[in-house]
Design an enzyme around this catalytic site. Structure first.
Site, PDB file in Angstrom:
ATOM      1  N   CYS A  94      40.738  19.945  36.575  1.00 24.15           N
ATOM      2  CA  CYS A  94      40.212  20.001  35.111  1.00 24.15           C
ATOM      3  C   CYS A  94      40.867  18.784  34.159  1.00 24.15           C
ATOM      4  O   CYS A  94      40.933  17.667  34.319  1.00 24.15           O
ATOM      5  CB  CYS A  94      39.900  21.136  34.516  1.00 24.15           C
ATOM      6  SG  CYS A  94      38.723  21.566  33.422  1.00 24.15           S
ATOM      7  N   HIS A 132      36.176  23.637  39.272  1.00 25.87           N
ATOM      8  CA  HIS A 132      37.308  25.058  39.270  1.00 25.87           C
ATOM      9  C   HIS A 132      36.828  25.653  40.693  1.00 25.87           C
ATOM     10  O   HIS A 132      36.290  26.780  40.717  1.00 25.87           O
ATOM     11  CB  HIS A 132      37.212  25.733  38.299  1.00 25.87           C
ATOM     12  CG  HIS A 132      37.820  25.207  36.919  1.00 25.87           C
ATOM     13  ND1 HIS A 132      39.014  25.042  36.928  1.00 25.87           N
ATOM     14  CD2 HIS A 132      37.161  24.605  35.795  1.00 25.87           C
ATOM     15  CE1 HIS A 132      39.284  24.597  35.659  1.00 25.87           C
ATOM     16  NE2 HIS A 132      38.169  24.370  35.045  1.00 25.87           N
ATOM     17  N   GLU A 173      38.998  27.104  42.477  1.00 27.01           N
ATOM     18  CA  GLU A 173      39.466  28.508  42.388  1.00 27.01           C
ATOM     19  C   GLU A 173      38.966  29.644  41.670  1.00 27.01           C
ATOM     20  O   GLU A 173      39.648  30.809  41.614  1.00 27.01           O
ATOM     21  CB  GLU A 173      41.075  28.176  41.889  1.00 27.01           C
ATOM     22  CG  GLU A 173      41.231  28.085  40.408  1.00 27.01           C
ATOM     23  CD  GLU A 173      40.559  26.817  39.706  1.00 27.01           C
ATOM     24  OE1 GLU A 173      40.837  26.616  38.638  1.00 27.01           O
ATOM     25  OE2 GLU A 173      40.125  25.943  40.545  1.00 27.01           O
TER      26      GLU A 173
END
Length: 368
Positions: free
Chosen positions: A146, A239, A241
């Site tokens: 990010c 993202h 994760e």
């Protein structure tokens, strides 16, 4: 195998999480010589410190398979924190000076919520730049997520970020654009969460030698890579994760800021995230927030009504990508551990093979 945690205090929440999963995370760090050593530089805000640790631990734990992974946690001292935040990282994290004096197999640098108009004005910018320069020489591969993506391409190649007219927020379909070891056995099309106000553009990346691995018609570039000196730099604008409810928590946070008057922009509902029923509930609440804006309304945010129906469609492709990353680290560790003569012979043989291929191709061309 297992994921080990290189933290002196066993009071850290990840130790109990590892025991629940049956992993011996409290095993002696020094006795695990074959572990992949990975640093996590957690630049998230205080509210997201622990959840970010949990997200990365769970993803690496799911991806590791038979590999042993050892996590080391680092923090940048200049990152703004509350008294609680300073105490937390003081107990469980090491400083950047410790990181810059060692070599590791990999590093994961998280993003952060942007505060300054320019990245170079963020209070931690100088420390971040030092980390990038260190990673080029002292890791096999480095992952940036990010905001950290926007920082690293600006620092290394001068690639600017661009402000989006609205927040890129939701779960978007990505398409693989080329073959690469990181994309091995990953579906041609899959979905990944995004949550950002800025982006880096594909044209600027291509002109600087980056290879785009995944792209979205709605969210633009997601994953792209570039070899920088000794390290393969891997960048995720999204993202992978994130947990199932991460976007819901971020939307709830942004709605609270709007209702309290801390932000004048009413957040948009995450795209491609909610089911039809949950989407209707959120649309109704958002309309109410726009027409009758007051802080007390936040207590009625319908989180519990919609959380149970959320579906994590990105976990399997995310696990596969990180599995491929860990396998890359392991393979490079083996290659770099070979005696110099063996490596030189292999490179020489590869060069001879390549020259023979070119010669044969040239002969066929002359015949034609």
């Amino acid at each position: 195998m297992t994921v080990l945690i290189d933290i002196d205090s066993h009071e850290h929440h990840l130790f109990s999480r590892a025991r629940i999963r049956g992993a011996d995370a409290m095993a002696s760090i020094d006795n695990q010589a074959e572990c992949l050593d990975i640093a996590i530089i957690n630049n998230m805000s205080d509210a997201a410190l622990m959840s970010t640790e949990r997200q990365l631990f769970d993803l690496l734990d799911a991806a590791a398979g038979r590999l042993c992974v050892r996590l080391h946690f680092y923090t940048m001292a200049a990152t703004p924190r509350s008294e609680w935040g300073h105490d937390y990282v003081g107990r469980y994290y090491r400083g950047i000076d410790d990181l810059l004096n060692r070599r590791l197999d990999g590093v994961i640098v998280t993003g952060a919520e942007p505060k300054a108009a320019s990245l170079t004005e963020e209070p931690y910018w100088n420390s971040f730049a030092e980390i990038v320069d260190w990673a080029e020489e002292n890791t096999v591969s480095s992952v940036f997520s990010c905001l950290a993506v926007h920082g690293v391409v600006l620092h290394t190649d001068g690639v600017p970020r661009h402000k989006l007219p609205t927040k890129c927020f939701g779960v978007f379909a990505q398409t693989k654009t080329r073959r690469h070891p990181l994309m091995q056995d990953v579906p041609k099309t899959f979905r990944i969460p995004h949550a950002r106000w800025n982006e880096v553009e594909e044209g600027n990346l291509a002109s600087c030698g980056y290879s785009v691995l995944t792209w979205s018609a709605e969210a633009g570039v997601d994953c792209f890579v570039k070899q920088r000196k000794r390290s393969l730099f891997v960048h995720f604008q999204g993202h992978p994760e994130y947990e199932t409810q991460s976007l819901l928590g971020e939307y709830r946070r942004d709605m609270g800021r709007f209702l309290r008057g801390e932000n004048e922009v009413c957040p948009t509902i995450p795209k491609g995230y909610f089911g039809e029923k949950a989407e209707e509930i959120q649309v109704a609440f958002r309309q109410k927030a726009l027409s009758d804006r007051h802080p007390e309304l936040f207590a009625d945010f319908p989180a519990d009504q919609i959380a149970k129906d959320l579906n994590n469609v990105w976990h399997l492709p995310a696990k596969r990508i990180y599995r491929n990353w860990l396998l890359y680290l392991a393979s490079q560790r083996v290659e770099r551990s070979k005696p110099l003569g063996t490596r030189a012979a292999a490179l020489s043989a590869a060069g001879i093979s390549a020259r023979r291929h070119v010669t044969a191709r040239s002969a066929r061309a002359r015949q034609a």
